[in-house]
Scaffold this motif. Structure first.
Motif, short mmCIF file in Angstrom:
data_model
loop_
_atom_site.label_atom_id
_atom_site.label_comp_id
_atom_site.label_asym_id
_atom_site.label_seq_id
_atom_site.Cartn_x
_atom_site.Cartn_y
_atom_site.Cartn_z
N SER A 27 0.84 -0.98 -0.29
CA SER A 27 -0.10 0.23 0.20
C SER A 27 1.07 1.37 -0.02
CB SER A 27 -1.09 0.01 1.48
OG SER A 27 -2.02 -1.55 1.17
N ILE A 28 1.65 1.53 0.48
CA ILE A 28 2.87 2.50 0.38
C ILE A 28 3.18 2.64 -0.67
CG2 ILE A 28 4.96 3.38 1.54
CD1 ILE A 28 3.21 3.74 3.79
N LYS A 29 3.93 1.66 -1.75
CA LYS A 29 4.81 1.42 -2.62
C LYS A 29 3.10 2.06 -3.92
CE LYS A 29 7.52 -2.34 -1.96
NZ LYS A 29 7.90 -3.43 -2.33
N ARG A 30 2.05 1.43 -3.62
CA ARG A 30 1.30 1.75 -4.49
C ARG A 30 0.10 3.50 -4.16
NH1 ARG A 30 -2.89 -1.57 -2.67
NH2 ARG A 30 -1.43 -3.16 -3.70
N TYR A 31 0.57 3.98 -3.11
CA TYR A 31 0.04 4.56 -3.11
C TYR A 31 1.03 6.62 -2.99
CZ TYR A 31 -4.17 2.34 -2.80
OH TYR A 31 -4.93 1.45 -3.33
N CYS A 32 2.03 5.73 -2.44
CA CYS A 32 2.70 7.28 -1.59
C CYS A 32 3.93 7.74 -2.79
CB CYS A 32 3.90 7.04 -0.74
SG CYS A 32 2.27 6.29 0.81
N GLN A 33 3.87 8.87 -2.84
CA GLN A 33 5.27 9.67 -3.86
C GLN A 33 6.58 9.65 -3.47
OE1 GLN A 33 2.22 11.90 -3.95
NE2 GLN A 33 1.45 10.48 -5.04
N LYS A 34 6.57 9.34 -1.86
CA LYS A 34 7.80 9.44 -0.82
C LYS A 34 7.51 8.76 0.25
CE LYS A 34 11.40 12.47 -0.61
NZ LYS A 34 11.50 13.68 -0.67
N ALA A 35 8.48 8.36 0.51
CA ALA A 35 8.40 7.52 2.29
C ALA A 35 9.67 7.71 3.07
CB ALA A 35 8.12 6.47 2.17
N MET A 36 9.13 7.97 4.58
CA MET A 36 10.13 7.92 5.37
C MET A 36 10.08 6.85 6.15
SD MET A 36 10.68 11.00 8.61
CE MET A 36 8.97 10.47 9.23
N LEU A 37 11.36 6.31 6.81
CA LEU A 37 11.67 5.00 8.02
C LEU A 37 12.26 5.74 9.03
CD1 LEU A 37 11.70 2.20 8.61
CD2 LEU A 37 13.77 2.06 8.19
N LEU A 38 11.06 5.35 9.77
CA LEU A 38 11.49 6.28 11.80
C LEU A 38 11.76 4.51 12.96
CD1 LEU A 38 8.28 8.12 12.78
CD2 LEU A 38 10.38 8.98 12.74
N ASN A 39 13.14 4.49 13.28
CA ASN A 39 13.84 3.17 13.68
C ASN A 39 14.42 4.35 15.02
OD1 ASN A 39 14.17 0.61 14.69
ND2 ASN A 39 16.28 1.55 13.99
N GLN A 40 13.32 3.23 16.46
CA GLN A 40 13.63 3.79 17.77
C GLN A 40 13.78 5.58 18.12
OE1 GLN A 40 17.23 2.20 19.14
NE2 GLN A 40 16.14 0.00 18.71
N GLY A 41 12.66 5.96 17.19
CA GLY A 41 13.11 7.31 17.05
C GLY A 41 13.58 8.35 16.40
N GLN A 42 14.44 7.67 15.50
CA GLN A 42 15.11 8.53 14.58
C GLN A 42 14.77 8.00 12.68
OE1 GLN A 42 18.56 7.06 16.44
NE2 GLN A 42 19.14 9.58 16.46
N LYS A 43 14.88 9.11 12.64
CA LYS A 43 14.68 9.59 10.83
C LYS A 43 16.03 8.52 10.36
CE LYS A 43 14.96 12.60 7.89
NZ LYS A 43 14.13 13.54 7.11
N ILE A 44 15.55 7.20 9.99
CA ILE A 44 16.45 6.71 8.97
C ILE A 44 17.27 6.71 7.25
CG2 ILE A 44 17.78 4.03 8.26
CD1 ILE A 44 17.28 4.74 11.90
N ILE A 45 15.90 6.92 6.75
CA ILE A 45 16.34 7.09 5.66
C ILE A 45 14.76 7.79 5.06
CG2 ILE A 45 15.22 4.91 4.59
CD1 ILE A 45 16.93 5.94 2.32
N GLU A 46 14.78 9.20 4.17
CA GLU A 46 13.55 9.23 3.80
C GLU A 46 13.74 9.33 2.00
OE1 GLU A 46 11.05 14.15 2.77
OE2 GLU A 46 12.70 13.37 4.63
N THR A 47 12.91 8.56 1.25
CA THR A 47 13.09 8.67 -0.29
C THR A 47 12.20 8.33 -1.21
OG1 THR A 47 14.83 8.11 -1.60
CG2 THR A 47 14.48 6.64 -0.56
N LEU A 48 12.14 7.73 -1.66
CA LEU A 48 11.12 6.79 -3.21
C LEU A 48 10.27 5.57 -1.93
CD1 LEU A 48 12.53 6.69 -6.50
CD2 LEU A 48 11.12 8.24 -5.44
N PRO A 49 9.66 5.39 -2.02
CA PRO A 49 8.75 4.53 -1.52
C PRO A 49 9.50 2.56 -1.35
CG PRO A 49 7.01 5.39 -1.89
CD PRO A 49 8.19 5.77 -2.72
N ASN A 50 9.96 2.74 -2.43
CA ASN A 50 10.25 1.00 -3.23
C ASN A 50 11.79 1.01 -1.97
OD1 ASN A 50 11.23 -1.53 -3.79
ND2 ASN A 50 11.86 -1.21 -5.33
#
Length: 429
Positions: free
Chosen positions: A208-231
């Motif tokens: 669903s994230i890949k299908r509907y989003c133009q961009k995405a972000m990964l959170l882990n332990q309260g920190q932003k790991i990466i922000e880029t293309l959903p795949n």
């Protein structure tokens, strides 16, 4: 800032955790000494989401997703940092928030509408579309506390999408609804996207994230790991979900951030994302057509053969080999592996060379596709990646002769048309 819907600058959120309830009272009565432990749910989150973008947030439970959404929605204040939101927000957060359980569904619709800044007349005009979308019948005049979880989320989503939001926040709640309602919701999301509504979407459903989003972000332990293309984000998220070795260790967020940036730079050149414990290695991948010729270009519905050579460096008790076909956005089309196919592979010893062959027909419509391969061990229901090579092969599928069918999969339909000439019988009398 006129083109930015949401701006977060150095957002952090700290919660106090008390070992005993009386410690909270002692801290109030005897100020100056903290009797609580600090828990940082978020640390230094920076983010800008343009107007009209659908933005996905992924992360494991406890990564800080819900805390971040509450801060953006204004129901929670950050410990530090600056939040700027341009436009009316409509938020569908965790089940149970937003509605008064003692009020009826009708009362909650009007109550929430006023909270979102609508006038009584505007809510009255929108009431019929809301109840029609929710489709809960006479329960609209019953207390919300009598609703099932499915009825609750139907009404909550109906309110959220019908108040003309500039920004819509959806947090996992849609997973409660049945399949029919989920389809109805996603069709409505598509319409909101077309209208230019900014959507902040949180889900554990990677596709669903890949299908509907133009961009995405990964959170882990309260920190932003990466922000880029959903795949790319989902590839990193999958990496965090599985331990690399029997110690079941998860990388330090700072180490993961550095690794993510390094891997992202490499992906710009090769598109591949690779990780594992290095107890084995997928050394060679060969893609052949039905004639046995090596190629990356196929005709729709043509037979494809993928040949892998895998070197086992350390003993593996329960080996598993996998292949995934993804579309151009990274959404899984087909996933298979030796376990799904009930292929029993004996334990592999060190320095063993294994050859694996996947044979299948590419029953997909023309387009660009990606192949991923994996070598893992499956032990007591836990997957331990040994060598995972995501998006390692880019395939091109072209139309077969005189077939311009569209969509995602190609069912290779055979169409027969039979025309019978009409017969006119004239009866002379």
């Amino acid at each position: 800032m006129s083109e930015i819907a949401i701006s977060l600058k150095n957002i952090s959120k700290c919660f106090k955790r008390y070992h005993h309830p009386i410690d909270r009272l002692k801290e109030i009565l005897l100020p100056g000494k903290s009797r609580a432990d600090q828990f940082w749910a978020l640390r230094d989150i920076n983010l800008e989401i343009p107007k009209g973008q659908t933005f996905g947030i992924v992360g494991s439970n406890g990564s800080g997703k819900s805390t971040l959404l509450q801060i953006i929605a204004g129901t929670l204040t950050p410990t530090s940092g600056e939040v700027v939101v341009n436009g009316r927000i409509s938020a569908l957060l965790e089940l149970g928030s937003g509605f008064n359980p003692e009020f009826t569904g009708r009362q909650n619709v009007f109550f929430n509408g006023r909270l979102l800044g609508l006038s009584q007349k505007e809510i009255e005009d929108k009431f019929d579309p809301i109840t029609s979308f929710a489709d809960i019948g006479d329960f609209i005049d019953q207390p919300v506390k009598t609703y099932s979880s499915g009825m609750y989320v139907r009404l909550a989503f109906a309110v959220a999408i019908n108040v003309d939001p500039d920004i819509l926040i959806v947090d996992e709640a849609l997973s409660v609804g049945d399949a029919k309602f989920q389809l109805k919701c996603f069709l409505k999301l598509k319409k909101l996207q077309e209208k230019g509504v900014t959507v902040l979407f949180v889900s554990h459903d990677s596709n669903s994230i890949k299908r509907y989003c133009q961009k995405a972000m990964l959170l882990n332990q309260g920190q932003k790991i990466i922000e880029t293309l959903p795949n790319v984000v989902i590839n990193h998220y999958t990496r965090l979900l599985f331990p690399e070795d029997e110690k079941n260790t998860v990388p330090n967020p700072k180490q993961e951030l550095a690794s993510s940036l390094s891997n992202l730079s490499e992906q710009r050149r090769t598109l591949e994302y690779r990780y594992g414990s290095h107890r084995g290695e997928i050394k060679d991948i060969r893609i052949e057509n039905h004639e046995g010729r090596e190629t990356l270009c196929f005709t729709s519905c043509e037979r494809m053969i993928a040949r892998l050579k895998v070197l086992v460096k350390d003993g593996v008790v329960n080996p598993l080999f996998a292949m995934t076909l993804k579309d151009s956005k990274g959404e899984d089309i087909y996933v298979t592996n030796t376990y799904f196919k009930n292929i029993d592979i004996p334990p592999l010893t060190a320095e063993t060379l294994v050859e694996i062959t996947f044979e299948q027909y590419l029953m997909v419509c023309p387009g660009n596709y990606f192949l991923s391969f994996g070598f893992v061990s499956l032990e007591e229901g836990t997957v331990f990646p040994i060598d995972r090579r995501y998006d390692v092969i880019n395939l091109k599928v072209i139309p077969s002769t005189n077939d311009l069918s569209q969509g995602l999969v190609n069912l290779n339909s055979k169409i027969t048309v039979k025309i019978e000439e009409s017969t006119c019988v004239v009866v002379n009398s």
